[in-house]
Design a protein around this motif. Sequence first.
Motif, PDB file in Angstrom:
ATOM      1  N   THR A   1       0.838  -1.209   0.000  1.00  0.00           N
ATOM      2  CA  THR A   1       0.000   0.000   0.000  1.00  0.00           C
ATOM      3  C   THR A   1       0.865   1.248   0.000  1.00  0.00           C
ATOM      4  O   THR A   1       0.585   2.224  -0.712  1.00  0.00           O
ATOM      5  CB  THR A   1      -0.926   0.005   1.231  1.00  0.00           C
ATOM      6  N   LEU A   2       1.951   1.228   0.782  1.00  0.00           N
ATOM      7  CA  LEU A   2       2.839   2.387   0.865  1.00  0.00           C
ATOM      8  C   LEU A   2       3.515   2.660  -0.466  1.00  0.00           C
ATOM      9  O   LEU A   2       3.707   3.814  -0.848  1.00  0.00           O
ATOM     10  CB  LEU A   2       3.884   2.169   1.960  1.00  0.00           C
ATOM     11  N   GLY A   3       3.866   1.615  -1.182  1.00  0.00           N
ATOM     12  CA  GLY A   3       4.461   1.811  -2.494  1.00  0.00           C
ATOM     13  C   GLY A   3       3.515   2.525  -3.432  1.00  0.00           C
ATOM     14  O   GLY A   3       3.908   3.451  -4.163  1.00  0.00           O
TER      15      GLY A   3
ATOM     16  N   PRO B   1       8.242   4.055  -9.612  1.00  0.00           N
ATOM     17  CA  PRO B   1       7.982   2.730  -8.992  1.00  0.00           C
ATOM     18  C   PRO B   1       9.235   2.113  -8.374  1.00  0.00           C
ATOM     19  O   PRO B   1       9.156   1.507  -7.300  1.00  0.00           O
ATOM     20  CB  PRO B   1       7.469   1.896 -10.167  1.00  0.00           C
ATOM     21  N   GLU B   2      10.391   2.257  -9.041  1.00  0.00           N
ATOM     22  CA  GLU B   2      11.628   1.670  -8.513  1.00  0.00           C
ATOM     23  C   GLU B   2      12.006   2.320  -7.179  1.00  0.00           C
ATOM     24  O   GLU B   2      12.340   1.654  -6.196  1.00  0.00           O
ATOM     25  CB  GLU B   2      12.776   1.857  -9.517  1.00  0.00           C
ATOM     26  N   ARG B   3      11.918   3.662  -7.147  1.00  0.00           N
ATOM     27  CA  ARG B   3      12.303   4.366  -5.919  1.00  0.00           C
ATOM     28  C   ARG B   3      11.257   4.155  -4.830  1.00  0.00           C
ATOM     29  O   ARG B   3      11.580   4.166  -3.644  1.00  0.00           O
ATOM     30  CB  ARG B   3      12.468   5.861  -6.212  1.00  0.00           C
ATOM     31  N   ALA B   4      10.006   3.975  -5.219  1.00  0.00           N
ATOM     32  CA  ALA B   4       8.953   3.728  -4.234  1.00  0.00           C
ATOM     33  C   ALA B   4       9.236   2.454  -3.446  1.00  0.00           C
ATOM     34  O   ALA B   4       8.975   2.378  -2.236  1.00  0.00           O
ATOM     35  CB  ALA B   4       7.597   3.637  -4.931  1.00  0.00           C
ATOM     36  N   LEU B   5       9.773   1.431  -4.132  1.00  0.00           N
ATOM     37  CA  LEU B   5      10.134   0.184  -3.443  1.00  0.00           C
ATOM     38  C   LEU B   5      11.188   0.444  -2.369  1.00  0.00           C
ATOM     39  O   LEU B   5      11.146  -0.134  -1.276  1.00  0.00           O
ATOM     40  CB  LEU B   5      10.660  -0.847  -4.452  1.00  0.00           C
ATOM     41  N   GLU B   6      12.134   1.335  -2.683  1.00  0.00           N
ATOM     42  CA  GLU B   6      13.219   1.637  -1.738  1.00  0.00           C
ATOM     43  C   GLU B   6      12.737   2.460  -0.547  1.00  0.00           C
ATOM     44  O   GLU B   6      13.300   2.385   0.545  1.00  0.00           O
ATOM     45  CB  GLU B   6      14.330   2.410  -2.459  1.00  0.00           C
ATOM     46  N   LYS B   7      11.676   3.279  -0.765  1.00  0.00           N
ATOM     47  CA  LYS B   7      11.271   4.247   0.257  1.00  0.00           C
ATOM     48  C   LYS B   7      10.093   3.766   1.113  1.00  0.00           C
ATOM     49  O   LYS B   7       9.657   4.481   2.017  1.00  0.00           O
ATOM     50  CB  LYS B   7      10.885   5.560  -0.430  1.00  0.00           C
ATOM     51  N   ARG B   8       9.566   2.575   0.847  1.00  0.00           N
ATOM     52  CA  ARG B   8       8.370   2.131   1.568  1.00  0.00           C
ATOM     53  C   ARG B   8       8.606   2.037   3.080  1.00  0.00           C
ATOM     54  O   ARG B   8       7.808   2.529   3.879  1.00  0.00           O
ATOM     55  CB  ARG B   8       7.900   0.775   1.037  1.00  0.00           C
ATOM     56  N   GLU B   9       9.700   1.438   3.478  1.00  0.00           N
ATOM     57  CA  GLU B   9       9.965   1.277   4.907  1.00  0.00           C
ATOM     58  C   GLU B   9      10.246   2.626   5.565  1.00  0.00           C
ATOM     59  O   GLU B   9       9.854   2.852   6.711  1.00  0.00           O
ATOM     60  CB  GLU B   9      11.134   0.321   5.110  1.00  0.00           C
ATOM     61  N   ALA B  10      10.916   3.497   4.828  1.00  0.00           N
ATOM     62  CA  ALA B  10      11.191   4.831   5.380  1.00  0.00           C
ATOM     63  C   ALA B  10       9.884   5.573   5.642  1.00  0.00           C
ATOM     64  O   ALA B  10       9.736   6.257   6.661  1.00  0.00           O
ATOM     65  CB  ALA B  10      12.060   5.627   4.406  1.00  0.00           C
ATOM     66  N   LEU B  11       8.923   5.417   4.737  1.00  0.00           N
ATOM     67  CA  LEU B  11       7.622   6.057   4.929  1.00  0.00           C
ATOM     68  C   LEU B  11       6.910   5.452   6.134  1.00  0.00           C
ATOM     69  O   LEU B  11       6.281   6.175   6.920  1.00  0.00           O
ATOM     70  CB  LEU B  11       6.770   5.889   3.668  1.00  0.00           C
ATOM     71  N   GLN B  12       7.030   4.167   6.299  1.00  0.00           N
ATOM     72  CA  GLN B  12       6.393   3.488   7.426  1.00  0.00           C
ATOM     73  C   GLN B  12       6.980   3.966   8.764  1.00  0.00           C
ATOM     74  O   GLN B  12       6.278   4.073   9.773  1.00  0.00           O
ATOM     75  CB  GLN B  12       6.573   1.975   7.284  1.00  0.00           C
ATOM     76  N   ASN B  13       8.263   4.276   8.769  1.00  0.00           N
ATOM     77  CA  ASN B  13       8.939   4.690  10.001  1.00  0.00           C
ATOM     78  C   ASN B  13       8.928   6.203  10.227  1.00  0.00           C
ATOM     79  O   ASN B  13       9.423   6.685  11.246  1.00  0.00           O
ATOM     80  CB  ASN B  13      10.399   4.212   9.979  1.00  0.00           C
ATOM     81  N   LEU B  14       8.371   6.929   9.274  1.00  0.00           N
ATOM     82  CA  LEU B  14       8.468   8.394   9.320  1.00  0.00           C
ATOM     83  C   LEU B  14       7.768   8.980  10.542  1.00  0.00           C
ATOM     84  O   LEU B  14       8.283   9.922  11.172  1.00  0.00           O
ATOM     85  CB  LEU B  14       7.876   8.985   8.035  1.00  0.00           C
ATOM     86  N   TYR B  15       6.633   8.435  10.921  1.00  0.00           N
ATOM     87  CA  TYR B  15       5.882   8.975  12.058  1.00  0.00           C
ATOM     88  C   TYR B  15       6.708   8.880  13.342  1.00  0.00           C
ATOM     89  O   TYR B  15       6.833   9.872  14.088  1.00  0.00           O
ATOM     90  CB  TYR B  15       4.571   8.217  12.201  1.00  0.00           C
ATOM     91  N   ARG B  16       7.294   7.702  13.606  1.00  0.00           N
ATOM     92  CA  ARG B  16       8.110   7.537  14.809  1.00  0.00           C
ATOM     93  C   ARG B  16       9.338   8.445  14.764  1.00  0.00           C
ATOM     94  O   ARG B  16       9.751   9.005  15.783  1.00  0.00           O
ATOM     95  CB  ARG B  16       8.541   6.069  14.941  1.00  0.00           C
TER      96      ARG B  16
END
Length: 461
Positions: free
Chosen positions: A92-94, A104-119
């Motif tokens: 979903t984050l991608g 799309p390629e960079r979205a794969l790399e940034k998904r976890e960073a987006l997930q951790n952004l709030y913390r």
Amino acid sequence: MTEQAAYEHNGHPVSRAAFYAIACDPARSVAVEACAGAGKTWMLVSRMLRALLDGAAPHEILAITFTKKAAGEMRQRLQEWLETFAQAPLDTLGAELVSRGVSPERALEKREALQNLYRQILASGRPVQIRTFHSWFAALLGTAPLALLQAQGLPANFELLEDDAEAVREVWGPFLQTVATSASLRADYEAVVARHGRSQTHKALAAALAKRVEFDLADAAGVVDASVPPAGALFPDLSGENDPAIALLRRERDALLAAALALGRASAPTFSAKGVALETAVSNEDADGLIDALLTQKGEPRKFNDKLAGIEQVRHVQALCQRALTARRQHEAWQHQQRMARLARCLIAEFAAVKHQHGWVDMNDVERTALVMLADPVLSGWVQERLDARIRHLLVDEFQDTNPLQWQALHAWLAGYAGSGGGATAPSVFIVGDPKQSIYRFRRAEPQVFIAAQAFVRDGL
């Protein structure tokens, strides 16, 4: 009839994906023109999100809007997105990143960073700066050196007025008292009231007070006095008298008497009566009588028989009289403008005195001082240090509601980077709005500012 493209970049049609790849890229400076309901706030908050993902600290992002309500909604949307993304699955984050212009390629790399952004943001302890124009300018004023406040005529300890209505109500008493005790101002006031009435006079003065910053700046540049030229500048041959028609009577006495004689010899009683009236006006130097004898109430030449002996002379002085009437109107316009300018200066000065007496500072003072601070290269750097924030990303929502002074302050600040010799990097700039939807004209908003800002973003950044 061709249908306009839904998305354009510099006048060229582009796809939705290409548009958002440009608009949401925090590394690019862009000006977006979009109608109501087109997702302007969505784009703005998406740029914040991407700037944070690219490593910007929260306090290095400054988003400016015009109302506390809009700022609150923007803050709430960012908060909700961050909370949602912290719990969303990676797939979903991608998709969320791709919809915001990430490849799309960079979205794969940034998904976890987006997930951790709030913390990550919670741990930083510093929120994204989402403020109204007035609150940000007020924060700048709070850092102003005492010498600058004094130079601007502002008290060191001040109360910020969100609404200047009370000060406006209070100024009329001192203003009228000053007018009553000054022979020249009293003469100005009585002349204007006699011509236009007290209600219209006060309405015009209130309008000048509402535009006091623009009036002061224009006055300092000589624009106010030069805005209506005196009659002598346009009609030098009719100068030297308070009434250009009197100057005509004295300069063209012989020609006027010759025309009066031609009309007086006419067989038609109405023509001969005007000849007598013209001769009497010349003899008595009666300017109104001169105009009435030769021109209609609309200022047009009276119709006389073309076969009248000496009609050419009559036509000649009628043309001269029309010119004198135009010069008279120019003189009256100049006289009225000068009187109103003097009265406006007095009213604005009394308004400043009322504010100073109460220790009040209004938003005009804040904006003007912000312009001084942000336009000065030394002060601008010092301001940033005092605010403990080097802005890397500037975003302005509903830009069509920006007034000229606010834009001048921002422009002075951003344009200063051009002369920094490479020692400082200008923040990326994102402005979004719809020039056709300006709702704050009463706050001196000017949709033309949006056009100027677009040009600056395109050519200057």
